[in-house]
Write a protein that holds these residues in place. Structure first.
Motif, PDB file in Angstrom:
ATOM      1  N   ARG A  85       0.833  -1.213   0.000  1.00  0.00           N
ATOM      2  CA  ARG A  85       0.000   0.000   0.000  1.00  0.00           C
ATOM      3  C   ARG A  85       0.865   1.259   0.000  1.00  0.00           C
ATOM      4  NH1 ARG A  85      -3.257  -2.920   3.761  1.00  0.00           N
ATOM      5  NH2 ARG A  85      -2.281  -1.811   5.505  1.00  0.00           N
ATOM      6  N   ALA A  86       2.017   1.199   0.674  1.00  0.00           N
ATOM      7  CA  ALA A  86       2.882   2.380   0.747  1.00  0.00           C
ATOM      8  C   ALA A  86       3.625   2.618  -0.568  1.00  0.00           C
ATOM      9  CB  ALA A  86       3.884   2.228   1.885  1.00  0.00           C
ATOM     10  N   LEU A  87       4.072   1.534  -1.209  1.00  0.00           N
ATOM     11  CA  LEU A  87       4.800   1.637  -2.475  1.00  0.00           C
ATOM     12  C   LEU A  87       3.879   1.185  -3.601  1.00  0.00           C
ATOM     13  CD1 LEU A  87       8.314   0.243  -1.418  1.00  0.00           C
ATOM     14  CD2 LEU A  87       7.549   2.627  -1.519  1.00  0.00           C
ATOM     15  N   THR A  88       2.987   2.054  -3.985  1.00  0.00           N
ATOM     16  CA  THR A  88       1.925   1.693  -4.935  1.00  0.00           C
ATOM     17  C   THR A  88       2.482   1.235  -6.269  1.00  0.00           C
ATOM     18  OG1 THR A  88       0.526   3.366  -3.895  1.00  0.00           O
ATOM     19  CG2 THR A  88      -0.178   2.523  -6.039  1.00  0.00           C
ATOM     20  N   TRP A  89       3.522   1.919  -6.771  1.00  0.00           N
ATOM     21  CA  TRP A  89       4.036   1.628  -8.098  1.00  0.00           C
ATOM     22  C   TRP A  89       5.084   0.523  -8.085  1.00  0.00           C
ATOM     23  CZ3 TRP A  89       1.573   3.496 -12.161  1.00  0.00           C
ATOM     24  CH2 TRP A  89       0.793   4.639 -12.005  1.00  0.00           C
ATOM     25  N   VAL A  90       6.035   0.616  -7.168  1.00  0.00           N
ATOM     26  CA  VAL A  90       7.127  -0.354  -7.187  1.00  0.00           C
ATOM     27  C   VAL A  90       6.768  -1.625  -6.437  1.00  0.00           C
ATOM     28  CG1 VAL A  90       8.399   0.423  -5.130  1.00  0.00           C
ATOM     29  CG2 VAL A  90       9.648  -0.503  -7.075  1.00  0.00           C
ATOM     30  N   GLY A  91       5.965  -1.519  -5.365  1.00  0.00           N
ATOM     31  CA  GLY A  91       5.513  -2.676  -4.600  1.00  0.00           C
ATOM     32  C   GLY A  91       6.662  -3.410  -3.899  1.00  0.00           C
TER      33      GLY A  91
END
Length: 519
Positions: A85-91
């Motif tokens: 959830r915090a790193l939406t793009w990189v995950g």
């Protein structure tokens, strides 16, 4: 190699994520609050752990920021779903591919742990405000273990000091010698066309490459090379050299660990000596070298004796400002703790290393170790007299000092081009941060002491006589120095020549230190 990986598309995605959750110094400190933020600056994590635990539990806008702070700054495990959830793009998967984290599994509640320290950075140097994210190795606070010998250090007090004292005018080529995680190279990239960073550590260069990419600085602007000291750039010339070198004086014994980020593998202060004496080989005419260092103070010698010899050997303009002086025991305690050894955790190791440091210093009759900033310059005119200045300034200074050092170097050149007759034709004005203090005994008409005090920069206080105080008081840019001297000679009844002989040497010092400014 266990270091961040350079994957451009994923780094771009990570940058977007960090910007999206406002993972910056301002928002992290606001999340923590002043008490927890202050404690964290003192390397006490409990208040920060409590603040971020509460923020994650509350959810909402602060959850992502708290998750990244817990993971990368505090070294806590976080659930995979929280990091996604915090790193939406990189995950989480992308962060693993970048070498930033390790996940226990693919389940939503499986733990993810940081492999690096990744935190926001903000500083003000002579070029203005700088903000980036910087990756480095996790510290002892996060791992609970002593540092590995190839530890890649993040931003500490020494690197902040160097960034703030560096002169930041526009230059073509710069060298960051011993770049570490790359912070000095990033600062230089804002005012230098091309920067070269060198380091003996491959891991450090990997961190520096990652940090430069995360800051959006391409390899066409920042080149990184592996090698020791000046070897990777032999035969090249630079307009600016900055270095926070591995200057720590460490016993050269097998039972004392050497850390790449701080130990240069040389005995005593030889590494700093050789760098001061040899850096001129890579300086272009007009080029500046600014570095930090330690130097030994041998029994029976003043602190500036050895460093003065180094300046003389360099053949360059040289200015050394000693900021701190530690006795051998204080020095040993500082650097043994820095490596993660403490008397509480490892009393035997502490005692053994403490003794090794004291023995090493005793073998060379060292009674203190100085720390400070060295500024060197290759003059355009090699025939003129060299600047040679060594001073101790241990009090509070107003950072950034880079503009102050640049102004002082310019003032030195301005004065060098003018004898006293030429100086008499110049007009001066008092710098806006200068105040005058007069001290009188009760009932006295004339002051016993007159001080000119500088509000910024080094905060110098200069005691002056009556004639100099009168001249400075009249320096508003309207009258030439010679006119003021003539008027003072008539007023005091001593004649202009006597006043000039009395005040002009002090006036030169006031100009060089920035208390008086040429119009």
């Amino acid at each position: 190699m266990d270091a961040p990986r350079h994957v451009p598309d994923l780094i771009d995605a990570l940058r977007a994520d960090l910007e999206g959750v406002a993972f910056d110094v301002e928002h992290v400190e606001a999340l923590l609050g002043p008490v927890a933020a202050g404690a964290l600056h003192r390397e006490e994590v409990v208040p920060a752990l409590r603040a971020t635990t509460s923020a994650v539990a509350r959810g909402g806008d602060d959850e992502a920021l708290a998750t990244l702070t817990r993971l990368f700054v505090l070294g806590c495990a976080v659930p995979r779903t929280g990091l996604d959830r915090a790193l939406t793009w990189v995950g989480t998967d992308g962060a693993q591919r970048l070498g930033l984290v390790a996940a226990a599994g693919n389940g939503t509640d499986d733990e993810v742990r940081a492999l690096v320290d990744l935190r926001p950075y903000a500083a003000v140097d002579g070029h203005g405000e700088a903000t980036w994210w910087l990756a480095s190795d996790l510290g002892e606070l996060a791992t609970g273990r002593a540092l590995r010998t190839d530890h890649v250090l993040g931003v500490g007090g020494a690197s902040t000091t160097l960034a703030q004292v560096t002169v930041r005018d526009e230059r073509a080529r710069a060298l960051d010698l011993g770049t570490g995680c790359g912070v000095q190279a990033l600062h230089a990239s804002r005012h230098v066309t091309h920067v070269t960073g060198t380091d003996i550590s491959r891991r450090a260069l990997a961190f520096a490459r990652f940090n430069a990419a995360l800051a959006g600085i391409g390899e066409d602007r920042l080149a990184l090379r592996e090698g020791s000291m000046l070897e990777p750039v032999a035969g090249e010339r630079f307009d600016l050299v900055v270095s926070n070198p591995p200057f720590v004086i460490t016993p050269r014994r097998a039972d004392v660990p050497a850390y790449e980020y701080r130990d240069g593998g040389r005995s005593g202060d030889d590494l700093v000596r050789d760098l001061v004496a040899g850096v001129g080989d890579v300086l272009a005419p007009g080029g500046l070298a600014q570095l930090l260092g330690n130097w030994e103070v041998r029994r029976g010698e003043p602190w500036d004796a050895r460093v003065g010899e180094w300046l003389d050997a360099s053949g360059l303009d040289g200015w050394v400002v000693q900021r701190e002086l530690l006795d051998p025991a204080q020095y040993a305690e500082t650097w043994i703790r820095d490596g993660g050894t403490s008397p509480e955790r490892d009393p035997d190791g502490w005692a053994q290393r403490y003794g090794a440091w004291l023995d090493d210093f005793a073998s060379r009759d060292v009674e203190a170790v100085g720390f400070g900033v060295v500024t060197l310059r290759r003059p355009h005119d090699e025939s003129r007299a060299r600047l040679r200045r060594l001073e101790e300034v241990t009090g509070t200074v107003q950072q950034p000092l880079g503009p102050v050092l640049a102004a002082a170097l310019a003032a030195h050149d301005w004065l060098a081009a003018r004898d006293d007759d030429a100086l008499a034709h110049e007009r001066l004005r008092v710098a806006p941060d200068v105040t005058e203090e007069r001290y009188l005994t009760p009932g006295a008409v004339d002051p016993q002491v007159v001080l000119l005090r500088q509000g910024g920069g080094f905060g110098r206080a200069v005691q002056v006589g009556t004639a100099t105080a009168g001249l400075v008081g009249a320096c508003d840019g309207e009258l030439a120095v010679g006119q003021i001297v003539g008027a003072l000679g008539a007023l005091l009844g001593t004649g202009a020549d006597a006043v000039a002989a009395d005040v002009l040497p002090t006036v030169r010092g006031l100009v060089e230190d920035g208390l008086l400014l040429p119009v």
